[in-house]
Write an enzyme that holds these catalytic residues in place. Structure first.
Site: not given
Ligand code: GAR
Length: 215
Positions: A68, A112
């Site tokens: 990481r 989130h």
């Molecule tokens: C979004 O819904 C974001 O909130 C989520 O991933 C998606 C990304 O969409 N993030 C998480 O779940 C982080 N824990 P995108 O690539 O279209 O922005």
């Protein structure tokens, strides 16, 4: 005019939150901001191709098989090279090391797809639906050393309908994500807030502005 502040976007997938932020910047809705670099930890992320096509500095720094912190050091080196002042995780599906977070204190944001502190971790929308909540939404928060945990900057709510499945709910939440993230970036870049305990309190406190105390 002061020089624009560089935002670094970190993503792993589709990139719709990145696009919404980029569109809002281009439309002048986040004054003083520019996207300095977009970084993906996955070579195949559609979001990185979109960044390239928009003429942005788009980098792939593969995380596969790396420790990481080793990966984080490569990412932070690029963020420093690009003089990034604010890091926005936009569907970045990798935990940051404590070391990364310490390089940018209160300067890393995450979105989130649930109303934290409910349903942290993966598939927040599906967790909410299965739990049976009637309202869900999204949260933009500062990133600290714990998962989906830092002080909350903006939250938006949406109803959960009986007819929903995880996809219809996720779509409804995503529309709000695209608004919430830019609002949060604007708040943070303007800097008119204090973090009091866990609370992000805007100055002057919003209630005083909206409702002056009665004489
Ligand atoms: C979004 O819904 C974001 O909130 C989520 O991933 C998606 C990304 O969409 N993030 C998480 O779940 C982080 N824990 P995108 O690539 O279209 O922005």
């Amino acid at each position: 005019m002061p020089e624009a502040k560089n935002i670094g976007i970190l993503l792993s997938g589709r990139g719709s939150n990145f696009v919404a932020i980029a569109d809002n910047i281009d439309a002048g809705r986040i004054p003083g901001a520019r996207i300095g670099v977009v970084i993906s930890n996955r070579p195949e992320a559609p979001g990185i191709e979109i960044a390239r096509r928009r003429g942005l500095d788009a980098r792939v720094i593969p995380s596969k098989g790396k420790q990481r912190e080793e990966h984080d050091r490569e990412v932070v080196a690029v963020l420093r090279e690009k003089q990034v002042e604010l890091v926005c995780l936009a569907g970045y599906m990798r935990l940051l090391s404590a070391w990364f977070v310490q390089q940018f204190p209160n300067r890393v944001l995450n979105i989130h797809p649930a109303l934290l502190p409910s349903f942290p971790g993966l598939e927040g929308q599906k967790q909410a639906l299965e739990y049976g909540v009637k309202v869900s939404g999204c949260t933009v928060h500062f990133v600290d050393e714990q998962l989906d945990h830092g002080a909350i900057i903006v939250q938006k709510t949406v109803p959960v309908y009986d007819s929903d499945d995880e996809h219809t709910l996720a779509d409804r939440i995503l529309e709000q994500e695209h608004i919430a993230y830019s609002e949060a970036i604007k708040i943070v870049l303007e800097g008119n807030y204090e973090i009091v305990g866990r609370r992000v309190v805007r100055r002057p406190a919003l209630k005083e502005v909206a409702f002056p105390p009665a004489m």
